[in-house]
Write a protein that holds these residues in place. Structure first.
Motif: not given
Length: 903
Positions: A40-54
């Protein structure tokens, strides 16, 4: 085949933290049960933040990812989450790569970025890593992810930075540095100050439990809020109200918080204790920021109430809310743009420059009444009751840079975190006075409802540590007001020279004597005679303020001849005199003639109010002793501030063998029962020698023959003394023989001691070479679980012990601290040539104090050191006896990650 058991959950890693904006989050280890929360937490994270993480598009977590990110061994792989209301708002994890090195990565929900979540998580994951033997973190960050780069670079650790294959690689050591500790404490101060500001300056307040029947606690609170002219929105909440919105005391009334469309910043809870949990849950769901719980019957009522109190705080923090109370009297903020009276006080005090914190509602009432009678106002007031969450430490953080507060007054009954309190008070005292009266000073007198860690420090030691931190400690509530009024309304004196003037010779002499008693330097009183006019007073006061030979002025006043202030229907007032004094002070204010002025009045009771409410705000006192005592505290505080600007330094000694000493401590503790061991000589002497502290050798004398042999090795003259624990501090029993010149004297002394005190085995006799004559002193260091390490110094012997003539300083001690420590005992003249004796080597004594301080600070396992006696001669000194106690050190919470106190 057996299935490996799950690693134990490290509950001690859990913590509540205050975020940059003053909100609360809970940090805890991630467990396998958190799979759905993570998704649920990951679903609320923006695509940009996911890109920065991975470093690549990563729209969703695979089942394998979820398993990997929720299953940890809590050693080589650790994940922590920051939660609010049970839901993840940020995560951090490390994976050990090799030895003492690990990779670290963060992910913060976009809605919570900018709140300091990542910085706080960085502190906690670093502490976990150090606990698990990891000393270095590696982080790889995309150059565009500037926020995360800033998190790593601003943390204050020693680090290296490189750029390879389009990725910024950061490597940093995890050992705390002066810079990292400073960064952590600065963030802590800003966050906790903002959490208090949210409490004291809400935009809206809801009173839960405001009944329709007048006289109830909730209805009283509602009335006080509206009567004070609170500038924000006010709501009344009670289940008994009709479904449709009603009106109570001119404000909207609702059955529940949910019916209020607008946000609510502060909820005041005044419902029975059994209804509080539901009210807290409702507040949490509505997004309330802070709670003021007036309801009683919590920890003050016994074990069941204490558990209710823990659950109250746990529940509130889970929603990100801070709590004042329970059993609180209330809070006040007199700022014109706020005008908050969320308390049981019927009136909002006048605006003033004093901040007031109290742990007692009754004392709070007394202080508010006393300040009102003397025409003084407040900036803010917090009466915290059981202070289960918000404490005096939080309020100090707020007052530190609150422009509306010039002096902080505190009534404390217990101090939950003494180490942090003295640190915060020292920092605040460097810019504004902190005046404290401590109730419940004696052991066993902790008030019901106060849960505090145990402490072995006596009250006299607490006073010494307060003085070291710049805290002005007074004995009574009356003195708290007396000192606070002077410090908040008058400039600080640059010295202790006091001019005294007035129209009463007797009152002037009383003030003169009081100055001498307080250690001030008074000038002979100027008697204006009883016929002096207000103009005479003004002229004399102006002259005193212009006089460079004085630093402060005490004005004494009695009713003047021919005035209406003489006994009669209008007695107790002299408005013309008050105006004249205020005019003189007002003309001097802000210029070179600005000096503190205090007025002593007899039979002029209304003068205090007149002088306190004018622009010049001159403090007035009904007794000379009270005025002078307040002035003396101001002089001492000024001296402390001047010295604090040059605090000295902790010296380094080239001959200290820190690594060898640490290894020796580890060896001595290994296998010791309970991991506690008391070192007697020579083991204590060997450890002390690693820090350049030489202990005079002593040889055992289990029989007379061994004593003669020892004396032959050491050389005459020698001393024969008992070392048995039950005799060590009993000089009155005569267990020591000095200046033994030869074998015959030694045989005779041995026979006398064993005949008088017991068998040789019971006495544990030793022979020691004589030291040069000098002054016998005692140096001790002890580690208190709550306050930390304390260094103590005094003269040896029963008189010093009986009179409590022992000085104390917190470790680490600076060279300036050591100098003051030697000079601060009442018996210090014996060290400096009292009555014609030769001064002793205080320089060598100060060096010994610094070495003991360094030893205890470097080696936290050293929890007690006793050097007794230390004979200080004209040149050099000799340590004749030493004991050292080792144990597993208490946790250093002041160097760990930021966290609110547990409940």
């Amino acid at each position: 085949m057996t299935t490996p058991s799950a690693p134990p959950y490290p509950v001690h890693w859990e913590a509540d933290i205050v975020l940059r904006d003053g909100g609360i989050a809970h940090v805890r280890p991630i467990t396998p049960h958190d799979a759905q929360r993570l998704v649920s937490f990951y679903e609320k994270v923006s695509d940009e933040s996911k890109y920065y993480r991975f470093f690549a598009p990563y729209p969703r977590l695979s089942d394998r990812d979820v398993h990997r990110f929720t299953h940890h061994d809590y050693n080589d792989r650790v994940g922590l989450a920051a939660t609010i209301g049970g839901e993840f708002i940020a995560t951090v994890r490390y994976d050990r790569t090799e030895g003492s090195q690990a990779e670290v990565a963060f992910l913060v929900q976009d809605a919570h970025q900018g709140r300091g979540v990542a910085s706080a998580l960085m502190e906690h994951i670093a502490a976990v890593a150090r606990e698990r033997g990891i000393r270095r973190f590696i982080a790889e960050v995309l150059p565009a992810n500037r926020k995360m780069i800033k998190v790593f670079t601003d943390v204050g650790y020693t680090q290296e930075r490189s750029f390879t294959d389009g990725v910024v690689r950061l490597e940093f050591d995890l050992e705390p540095t002066d810079a990292s500790v400073a960064v952590m404490r600065a963030r802590e101060q800003r966050a906790e100050a903002r959490s208090v500001k949210r409490l004291l300056a809400p935009r809206s307040v809801a009173v839960i439990g405001a009944g329709r029947r007048p006289g109830g606690v909730g209805r009283t609170l509602l009335h006080n809020l509206t009567a004070a002219g609170f500038t924000g929105a006010v709501y009344a909440v009670n289940r008994s109200f009709p479904e449709k919105q009603a009106v109570l005391d001119g404000v909207p009334a609702h059955r529940s918080l949910a019916a209020i469309v607008e946000p609510v910043d502060l909820a005041v809870i005044a419902v029975p204790p059994e209804n509080v949990p539901a009210a807290v849950a409702e507040c949490g769901e509505h997004g309330v920021r802070t709670l003021l719980v007036i309801t009683s019957d919590y920890a003050e009522s016994g074990p069941e109430g204490r558990e209710r109190q823990r659950e109250l705080v746990r529940q509130a923090r889970s929603y990100g809310m801070r709590v004042v109370g329970p059993n609180a009297f209330g809070i006040l903020n007199t700022a014109p743009e706020v005008r908050l009276n969320a308390s049981l006080s019927p009136e909002l005090p006048a605006a003033g420059r004093l901040g007031l914190f109290t742990q007692s509602g009754a004392i709070g009432i007394a202080l508010l009444t006393g300040l009102h009678r003397r025409g003084a106002g407040l900036s803010s007031f917090v009466s915290a009751g059981n202070r289960a969450d918000v404490s005096g430490n939080d309020i100090l953080q707020y007052w530190h840079d609150d422009p509306a507060t010039d002096a902080a007054l505190m009534y404390l009954e217990t101090i939950g975190n003494p180490r942090k309190f003295t640190r915060l008070a020292r920092r605040t005292a460097a810019v504004k006075p902190v005046v404290v009266v401590k109730g419940a000073r004696h052991s066993g007198a902790v008030p019901p409802g106060h849960t505090v860690p145990p402490t072995r420090i006596p009250d006299s030691t607490v006073s010494a540590l307060f003085r070291q931190a710049g805290i002005i400690r007074v004995g009574t509530v009356t003195e708290l007001i007396d000192v606070g009024l002077l410090l908040s309304s008058q400039p600080l004196p640059i010295g202790g020279r006091v001019a005294i003037l007035g129209n009463s010779e007797s009152l002037g002499l009383l003030a003169y004597d009081a100055c001498l008693t307080a250690g001030l330097d008074p000038v002979a009183p100027l008697d204006l005679t009883t016929s002096a006019t207000p103009t005479d007073f003004r002229t004399a006061l102006t002259g005193a303020l212009d006089d460079r030979a004085c630093d402060a002025v005490v004005v004494t006043a009695i009713p003047r001849v021919g005035s209406e202030s003489l006994p009669g229907p209008e007695s107790g007032d002299d408005p013309a005199l008050a105006a004249a004094l205020c005019d003189a002070v007002g003309e001097a204010a802000g210029g070179s003639a600005a000096k503190p002025v205090a007025v002593v009045h007899l039979a002029l009771d209304r003068m205090a109010g007149r002088l306190g409410t004018t622009g010049s705000r001159i403090p007035a006192y009904p007794a000379a002793e009270r005025a002078v005592r307040a002035l003396a505290e101001a002089v001492a505080y000024t001296r402390w501030r001047r010295d604090a600007a040059k605090p000295g330094k902790v010296p380094e000694f080239d001959d200290v063998e820190h690594a060898a000493a640490a290894a020796e401590v580890t060896r001595l503790l290994h296998g010791a029962p309970g991991r506690v061991v008391t070192l007697e000589e020579p083991a204590a002497a060997a450890l002390l020698a690693r820090y350049g502290i030489a202990v005079r050798q002593s040889l055992p004398a289990p029989d007379a023959g061994a004593a003669l042999e020892a004396a032959g090795r050491l050389g005459y003259p020698v001393a024969l003394k008992t070392t048995a624990p039950h005799l060590r501090h009993r000089a009155d029993l005569g267990g020591v023989r000095l200046d033994i010149a030869d074998e015959d004297d030694l045989k005779r002394a041995y026979e006398e001691l064993t005949a008088r005190l017991g068998k040789p085995g019971e006495l544990q006799l030793v022979v020691q070479a004589m030291a040069r004559r000098g002054v016998d002193t005692v140096v001790r260091a002890t580690v208190d679980p709550a306050a930390g390490a304390v260094l103590s110094f005094g003269l040896a012997g029963a008189p010093s012990e009986l009179l409590g003539d022992i000085a104390h300083r917190l470790v680490p001690v600076t060279d300036r601290d050591a100098t003051e420590l030697v000079r601060s005992i009442r018996g210090a003249p014996l060290l400096f040539g009292w009555r014609g004796s030769e001064p002793v080597d205080t320089g060598a004594l100060e060096e010994l104090l610094l070495r003991v301080s360094l030893l205890v600070d470097d080696l936290p396992e050293v929890v007690a050191v006793g050097l007794e006696p230390v004979v200080v001669a004209q040149r050099g000194l000799t340590v004749l006896g030493a004991t050292v106690r080792l144990a597993q050190p208490p946790a250093r919470t002041d160097l760990g990650p930021r966290a609110l106190s547990s409940f």
